[in-house]
Design an enzyme around this catalytic site. Structure first.
Site, PDB file in Angstrom:
ATOM      1  CE  LYS A  23     -37.669 -49.210 135.465  1.00 41.40           C
ATOM      2  NZ  LYS A  23     -38.812 -48.598 134.802  1.00 41.40           N
ATOM      3  CG  ASP A  26     -45.601 -49.112 131.119  1.00 42.06           C
ATOM      4  OD1 ASP A  26     -44.984 -50.070 131.631  1.00 42.06           O
ATOM      5  OD2 ASP A  26     -45.082 -48.011 130.871  1.00 42.06           O
ATOM      6  CD1 TRP A  44     -42.844 -44.132 134.491  1.00 43.47           C
ATOM      7  CD2 TRP A  44     -42.013 -44.098 132.411  1.00 43.47           C
ATOM      8  NE1 TRP A  44     -41.470 -44.155 134.571  1.00 43.47           N
ATOM      9  CE2 TRP A  44     -40.934 -44.137 133.327  1.00 43.47           C
ATOM     10  CE3 TRP A  44     -41.729 -44.068 131.050  1.00 43.47           C
ATOM     11  CZ2 TRP A  44     -39.588 -44.146 132.910  1.00 43.47           C
ATOM     12  CZ3 TRP A  44     -40.405 -44.081 130.638  1.00 43.47           C
ATOM     13  CH2 TRP A  44     -39.360 -44.117 131.562  1.00 43.47           C
TER      14      TRP A  44
HETATM   15  C1  LIG Z   1     -38.814 -47.740 133.536  1.00 43.72           C
HETATM   16  C2  LIG Z   1     -40.126 -47.614 132.887  1.00 43.72           C
HETATM   17  C3  LIG Z   1     -40.263 -47.519 131.486  1.00 43.72           C
HETATM   18  C4  LIG Z   1     -39.084 -47.374 130.551  1.00 43.72           C
HETATM   19  O1  LIG Z   1     -38.322 -48.471 130.445  1.00 43.72           O
HETATM   20  P1  LIG Z   1     -37.021 -48.466 129.494  1.00 43.72           P
HETATM   21  O2  LIG Z   1     -36.573 -49.867 129.646  1.00 43.72           O
HETATM   22  O3  LIG Z   1     -36.054 -47.461 130.038  1.00 43.72           O
HETATM   23  O4  LIG Z   1     -37.444 -48.143 128.121  1.00 43.72           O
HETATM   24  C5  LIG Z   1     -41.537 -47.462 130.960  1.00 43.72           C
HETATM   25  N1  LIG Z   1     -42.620 -47.494 131.748  1.00 43.72           N
HETATM   26  C6  LIG Z   1     -42.525 -47.561 133.092  1.00 43.72           C
HETATM   27  C7  LIG Z   1     -43.765 -47.590 133.907  1.00 43.72           C
HETATM   28  C8  LIG Z   1     -41.282 -47.641 133.692  1.00 43.72           C
HETATM   29  O5  LIG Z   1     -41.186 -47.708 135.041  1.00 43.72           O
END
Ligand SMILES: *Cc1c(COP(=O)(O)O)cnc(C)c1O
Length: 363
Positions: free
Chosen positions: A199, A175, A101
């Site tokens: 998530k 993030d 990521w």
């Molecule tokens: C799932 C995830 C993303 C991407 O999210 P989207 O909603 O598919 O754009 C970005 N960063 C992390 C750490 C993630 O787990």
């Protein structure tokens, strides 16, 4: 109803209570005669829903008053562009690459600004974190980006880096998509945090941004208005139509989290779940997790079968026992158990029992 345990990395399991509440309110929210997805985002009913969601989340995560909470769209991947559009000011941005990521974030940002890798753990298979004292920060980065929980690689910062202690006064961007609301956040160390909801907060479609107010007004002129943090903040996240139903469901999750006892209780439960699962993996001779212990994720537990020929049988047997979505991300293979807030200890206990039985059968 006895539902299976769902170990999906995202969109992921939801608290059953929340799904039942949403089902009961589907046709008529609180006597309004409307379902939530039929309401104007500017009406008083939805105003109440959004206002409570924001206040509850602020309380849960102990977000200080000088930070804005924004409910946006686009997900984590869109934020990979939206953050540099808002914060890079045409300067250099530093990235600490510790997995898939953060790597994606750096690649996307390079379209909008100059990027610099302060550290990269790929040579070590993304199984560890670089000590912040070893980071090669640039002279005056516009901000420093980390992924505080690498969902695919299963690597998590147990404490956020303190940039000031490293002699860097740039804001830290995190993030936190895949561990938001699983533990408290040390906001003194953070300038901006973003995460997709799917998530650990609610349905896909909602993106949470928590941003310190001195960082609001730095957007590049090419930044789309709907993605300008200042515009979104000035309009209380209603510059464009927000993902109303996702906000509503996330709001129910926030109330559920408060009923559980908030972040301290959730963190303790998440530690207990993770310890149980890693303990079972480490004590087996069939399964292996390759992440260094000090930075193993409490949320996403990737593991491999030493005999990969057993992978399909493992997944079929798991499904028969009501243990769903354990297949690892396609980029790394193997298995992954995501054990977010909504996955109870009993789910981890059921998985651990299956790990032992499967291993005994194939010894
Ligand atoms: C799932 C995830 C993303 C991407 O999210 P989207 O909603 O598919 O754009 C970005 N960063 C992390 C750490 C993630 O787990």
């Amino acid at each position: 109803m006895n539902r299976p345990y769902n170990f999906s990395a995202g969109p992921a399991a939801m608290p059953e209570e929340v799904l039942a509440e949403a089902a009961a309110e589907m046709l008529d929210w609180h006597g309004s005669g409307m379902g939530v997805m039929e309401m104007s985002h500017r009406g008083k009913e939805f105003g109440q829903i959004a206002g409570e969601a924001e206040a509850d989340l602020r309380e849960l995560l102990a977000v200080p008053q000088n930070f804005k909470l924004l409910f946006m769209q686009g997900g984590g991947l869109a934020e990979n562009a939206i953050v540099p559009l808002n914060l890079s000011r045409g300067g250099t941005v530093d990235f600490v690459v510790t997995g898939s990521w953060s790597q994606k974030s750096a690649q996307e940002a390079a379209r909008y600004c100059t990027t610099h890798e302060a550290a990269n753990t790929q040579a070590r298979g993304f199984t560890t974190l670089a000590n912040p004292a070893s980071w090669q920060l640039s002279e005056h980065p516009a901000y420093v980006h980390i992924c505080s929980n690498e969902t695919i690689n299963g690597v998590e910062y147990q404490t956020l880096p303190d940039l000031k202690a490293l002699g860097c006064d740039a804001p830290l961007v995190i993030d936190f998509s895949s561990h938001v609301a699983s533990r408290p956040v040390d906001w003194r160390r953070v300038g901006l945090a973003f995460g997709g909801a799917q998530k650990n907060l609610g349905p896909a479609g909602l993106t949470l941004v928590v941003v310190r107010d001195d960082l609001l007004d730095r957007a590049l002129p090419i930044c789309p208005s709907a993605f300008s943090y200042k515009t979104v903040a000035d309009n209380d996240s209603m510059y464009n139509t927000p993902p109303t139903y996702s906000i509503y469901i996330a709001g129910l999750v926030f109330k559920w989290l408060k009923r559980q006892g908030g972040m301290a209780v959730m963190e303790a439960r998440n530690i207990a779940k993770a310890e149980l699962l890693y303990g079972a993996i480490d004590s087996s001779s069939l399964y292996v997790n390759r992440v260094e212990k000090h930075c193993r994720s409490r949320m996403n537990v990737p593991f491999y079968l030493r005999d990969e020929a057993l992978n399909d049988a493992f997944l079929v047997g798991a499904k028969e026992r009501g243990l769903l979505q354990l297949k690892g991300h396609k980029s790394v293979g193997g298995m992954r158990a995501s054990i977010y807030n909504a996955l109870p200890l009993e789910g981890v206990q059921a998985l651990v029992a299956y790990l032992r039985d499967f291993e005994a059968q194939h010894a």
